[in-house]
Motif scaffolding. Structure first.
Motif, short mmCIF file in Angstrom:
data_model
loop_
_atom_site.label_atom_id
_atom_site.label_comp_id
_atom_site.label_asym_id
_atom_site.label_seq_id
_atom_site.Cartn_x
_atom_site.Cartn_y
_atom_site.Cartn_z
N ILE A 95 6.16 -9.22 32.75
CA ILE A 95 5.13 -8.60 33.57
C ILE A 95 5.14 -7.23 33.13
O ILE A 95 6.18 -6.64 33.35
N HIS A 96 4.03 -6.58 32.74
CA HIS A 96 3.91 -5.32 32.53
C HIS A 96 3.10 -4.61 33.60
O HIS A 96 2.17 -5.13 33.95
N TYR A 97 3.55 -3.74 34.38
CA TYR A 97 2.72 -3.00 35.43
C TYR A 97 2.46 -1.68 35.28
O TYR A 97 3.42 -1.05 34.72
N TYR A 98 1.22 -1.32 35.43
CA TYR A 98 0.75 -0.04 35.55
C TYR A 98 0.31 0.48 36.95
O TYR A 98 -0.40 -0.18 37.72
N LYS A 99 0.51 1.50 37.21
CA LYS A 99 0.11 2.30 38.21
C LYS A 99 -1.05 3.01 38.06
O LYS A 99 -1.32 3.92 37.21
N GLN A 100 -2.20 2.90 38.94
CA GLN A 100 -3.56 3.36 38.47
C GLN A 100 -4.02 4.16 39.69
O GLN A 100 -4.59 3.53 40.66
N PRO A 101 -4.03 5.60 39.81
CA PRO A 101 -4.76 6.09 40.79
C PRO A 101 -6.17 6.14 41.09
O PRO A 101 -6.84 6.15 39.93
N TRP A 102 -6.65 6.27 42.23
CA TRP A 102 -8.13 6.34 42.41
C TRP A 102 -8.47 7.53 42.69
O TRP A 102 -8.38 8.01 43.90
N GLY A 103 -8.90 8.09 41.76
CA GLY A 103 -9.54 9.54 42.00
C GLY A 103 -8.67 10.56 41.42
O GLY A 103 -7.57 10.25 40.64
N ALA A 104 -9.09 11.99 41.11
CA ALA A 104 -8.30 12.80 40.34
C ALA A 104 -7.41 13.64 41.43
O ALA A 104 -7.38 14.82 41.02
N TRP A 105 -6.89 12.78 42.19
CA TRP A 105 -5.73 13.62 43.04
C TRP A 105 -4.57 13.93 42.53
O TRP A 105 -3.71 15.00 43.07
N PRO A 106 -4.07 13.35 41.48
CA PRO A 106 -2.61 13.46 41.04
C PRO A 106 -2.49 14.94 40.38
O PRO A 106 -3.42 15.44 39.59
N LYS A 107 -1.43 15.72 40.61
CA LYS A 107 -1.01 16.83 39.77
C LYS A 107 -0.78 16.45 38.36
O LYS A 107 -1.10 17.17 37.31
N ASN A 108 -0.09 15.42 38.07
CA ASN A 108 0.20 15.02 36.67
C ASN A 108 -1.03 14.70 35.69
O ASN A 108 -2.02 13.99 36.27
N ALA A 109 -1.09 15.60 34.72
CA ALA A 109 -2.44 15.59 33.94
C ALA A 109 -2.71 14.30 33.34
O ALA A 109 -4.14 14.08 33.30
N GLU A 110 -2.06 13.41 32.92
CA GLU A 110 -2.27 12.30 32.24
C GLU A 110 -3.00 11.35 33.39
O GLU A 110 -4.07 10.71 33.28
N MET A 111 -2.02 11.44 34.43
CA MET A 111 -2.64 10.46 35.64
C MET A 111 -3.88 11.04 36.14
O MET A 111 -4.61 10.13 36.84
N LYS A 112 -3.97 12.41 36.21
CA LYS A 112 -5.31 12.89 36.81
C LYS A 112 -6.55 12.37 36.12
O LYS A 112 -7.57 12.05 36.48
N LYS A 113 -6.35 12.26 34.60
CA LYS A 113 -7.32 11.94 33.71
C LYS A 113 -7.80 10.30 34.16
O LYS A 113 -9.04 10.02 34.13
N ILE A 114 -6.65 9.54 34.28
CA ILE A 114 -6.76 8.15 34.51
C ILE A 114 -7.66 8.12 35.84
O ILE A 114 -8.68 7.24 35.82
N GLY A 115 -7.15 8.67 36.76
CA GLY A 115 -7.89 8.70 38.14
C GLY A 115 -9.17 9.18 38.17
O GLY A 115 -10.19 8.67 38.61
N GLU A 116 -9.68 10.36 37.29
CA GLU A 116 -10.99 10.69 37.07
C GLU A 116 -11.75 9.82 36.53
O GLU A 116 -13.08 9.53 37.00
N THR A 117 -11.45 8.89 35.62
CA THR A 117 -12.09 7.81 34.93
C THR A 117 -12.13 6.71 35.82
O THR A 117 -13.29 6.02 35.67
N CYS A 118 -11.40 6.48 36.63
CA CYS A 118 -11.37 5.37 37.60
C CYS A 118 -12.58 5.92 38.63
O CYS A 118 -13.23 4.85 39.00
N ALA A 119 -12.62 7.09 39.09
CA ALA A 119 -13.63 7.48 39.91
C ALA A 119 -14.89 7.50 39.42
O ALA A 119 -15.77 7.07 39.89
N LEU A 120 -15.27 7.84 38.10
CA LEU A 120 -16.15 7.68 37.19
C LEU A 120 -16.67 6.22 37.46
O LEU A 120 -18.12 5.95 37.46
#
Length: 365
Positions: A281-306
């Motif tokens: 099992i490989h697991y990934y944490k995916q934020p909903w929205g651009a709220w994280p401070k971390n730049a990589e996770m912020k980009k993922i969250g931005e794309t999720c919000a899009l």
């Protein structure tokens, strides 16, 4: 999930593990918003996969058994509450297939690509694959990317809706089919069978995995990618939000419809019961929205919000909520807009867990 994760494969991440084995995200500070502000924000021959068959550009002309060619009835779509749905096996899959949804699916593919840090799959394939199956291919974008990555492989994408492009790479082929019917693919054939976010159409997971096992070649892999039907929050901003109200409705409707995705441990169990070994099992944490401070996770969250902003909330809710919760289409749209405002406004700090479960069919002695 439990606090014991020794069976999980940890994905490299800039985030810090918390006490239950997932990962903590730190949110950027955001000004509080009023309720009114929230509302305002609102190369192998393709026919070799079968005992019989033929191929043209993109779709097969003549397919055996339950595999359907593109007839007028298949593309005579169903329209409901302003959205378009598939005609073949009408009502089975709760997601629309119109142009808005197709755009969302392509954005979602990029969202997953970012989450996997540029990977299309996590299975430890041995050498270059020759035959690949994409279950629930949607717009076909994953299958096309794999066809480009492995030009000597044959890639087949299967979906209930014929929304894939007709002019494709010569090694990519699409089929209209119901994956819960009996499969007509050859036994011991595919090097990789890929299935992503298909929980909205699978009701019998053990049977689904058994069919995958039969069609995977010895030494080949299956990869199942699904997300939780719930969200997590580490700072209390989710409680009492419109987003929480939306997700509670989604859970209730999905339970009534029998369409909630099993978690990673259950998927692993199904894979092992089907006969796969070395299941991880490989697991990934995916934020909903651009709220994280971390730049990589912020980009993922931005794309999720899009992706969500491209009709994602409504795509998941309209059929489920109107058919199983007796909500009006107008009430569904209103709730979706409020939930979207929570994500877009960066005031609610939620994330989901995405599982990629991989397993190998034992090699012949």
């Amino acid at each position: 999930m439990t606090s014991d994760h020794q069976d999980f494969v940890t994905v490299p991440s800039p985030l810090v593990s918390n006490n239950w084995g997932i990962l903590e995200l730190e949110a950027e500070s955001a000004a509080p918003a009023t309720a009114s502000e929230a509302e305002d924000d609102a190369a192998t021959n393709p026919e070799d996969a079968y005992d019989a068959g033929d191929v043209n550009s993109g779709y097969g002309d003549s397919l055996v058994s339950s595999t359907k060619s593109l007839t007028a009835s298949v593309i005579d779509y169903v329209y409901e509450n302003g959205r378009r749905y598939h005609r073949f096996q009408a009502g089975k899959y709760m997601m629309p297939n119109d142009e808005t949804e197709q755009d969302r699916l392509d954005i979602y593919h990029h969202f997953q690509f970012l989450s996997l840090r540029g990977l299309l799959y996590t299975a430890p394939l041995k050498g270059n694959p020759h035959n690949i199956l994409d279950c629930g291919t949607g717009t076909g974008i994953w299958a096309l990317d794999m066809g480009e990555m492995f030009p000597c492989a044959q890639v087949i994408g299967v979906d209930l809706s014929p929304i894939q492009p007709t002019w494709v790479f010569p090694n990519v082929k699409f089929e209209v089919d119901d994956l819960e019917l009996e499969w007509t693919f050859k036994e011991d054939y595919f090097d990789l069978i890929h299935s992503r976010n298909i929980a909205q159409s699978i009701r019998n997971w053990p049977c689904y995995l058994r069919q995958m096992f039969r069609s995977t070649r010895p030494g080949g892999y299956v990869e199942l990618a699904e997300t939780e039907a719930q969200l997590h929050c580490d700072d209390g901003t989710y409680a009492g939000s419109n987003l929480e109200r939306y997700m509670n409705n989604f859970w209730k409707a999905g339970t009534k419809a029998g369409l909630l995705a099993p978690d990673g441990n259950v998927l692993r169990q199904y894979a092992e019961e089907a006969g796969f070994v070395d299941v991880e099992i490989h697991y990934y944490k995916q934020p909903w929205g651009a709220w994280p401070k971390n730049a990589e996770m912020k980009k993922i969250g931005e794309t999720c919000a899009l992706a969500i902003g491209k009709g994602g909330f409504e795509a998941y809710a309209m059929a489920l909520f109107t058919r199983y919760l007796d909500m009006s289409a107008e009430d569904v749209v209103a709730l979706c807009r409020l939930a979207q405002a929570d994500v877009g406004g960066k005031r609610v700090h939620t994330y989901q867990i995405m599982w990629h479960v991989t397993g190998m069919k034992p090699e012949d002695d």
